[in-house]
Design an enzyme around this catalytic site. Structure first.
Site: not given
Ligand code: PGA
Length: 220
Positions: A89, A142
């Site tokens: 992540h 992401e």
């Molecule tokens: P968020 O986070 O939906 O709060 O933007 C997503 C993630 O970090 O997996």
């Protein structure tokens, strides 16, 4: 394939009582065609049980056991009933200085342990060609600017990225979108951008909002 919707609670909530309340509200309300998983902090994993949704962890170590103070191995997570482990992540890459090499080792052990890694990437440079066709791997695109900011990625940009990921890894690896997903925009990433699921952060901390995301996806 059914969409996979994963809730990433990050470092929340800060008591077991709250964690159980949130989890139970989600479980109670879940009635969906999607596959659903919740990734709570490690310390709540053994306390959250249901057959209705799957459990995942937010990270793990790259060795099975040994003198590694503070670490948790995939095997331990498997024994607690986890099916998924989020790996790489962007918050861990940033705050814990996780490198591609560390992430690579984690993915290998997660797969060897019979769990499914959800590898988070923010750009194609973080995607190794060697991951092509790897069984049980799940990808999550992401973009950093979209995480926790309320500024979700445009559907068009996300769609292009999904296509590029598929070109590199083949079509058998499910690709999720993550970054400011909510009940208004969730369906667009599945329907228009063609993702196989979502990684939901902030919106998974409200049972109502998370359940609305599932409902909206069912309408597609
Ligand atoms: P968020 O986070 O939906 O709060 O933007 C997503 C993630 O970090 O997996």
């Amino acid at each position: 394939m059914k969409p996979l919707i994963v809730g990433n609670w990050k470092c929340n909530p800060n008591s077991l009582v709250e964690a159980k309340k949130l989890f139970n509200s989600i479980v109670k309300g879940v009635k969906t065609n999607s596959m659903v998983a919740i990734c709570p902090p490690f310390v709540y994993l053994s306390e959250l049980k249901t057959k209705k949704i799957k459990l995942g962890a937010q990270d793990c170590f790259w060795e099975e056991k040994g003198a590694y103070t503070g670490e948790i191995s995939p095997l331990m997570l498997k024994k607690l009933g986890c099916l998924y482990v989020i790996i790489g992540h962007s918050e861990r890459r940033k705050y814990l200085k996780e490198t591609d090499e560390m992430i690579d080792k984690k993915i290998k052990l997660v797969l060897r342990s019979g769990l499914k890694p959800i590898l988070c990437i923010a750009n194609l440079g973080q995607l190794k060609n060697s991951l092509k066709g790897v069984k049980n791997l799940i990808l999550a695109y992401e973009p950093v600017f979209a995480i926790g900011t309320g500024k979700a990625c445009s559907v068009e940009k996300a769609r292009k990225m999904r296509i590029s990921i598929e070109k590199k890894l083949g079509k058998n690896i499910p690709v999720l979108y993550g970054g400011s997903v909510n009940s208004y925009n969730a369906g667009n990433y599945i329907k228009e951008a063609g993702f196989q699921g979502l990684l939901v952060g902030g919106a998974s901390l409200s049972a109502n909002e998370f359940l609305n995301i599932l409902k909206n996806i069912d309408k597609i």
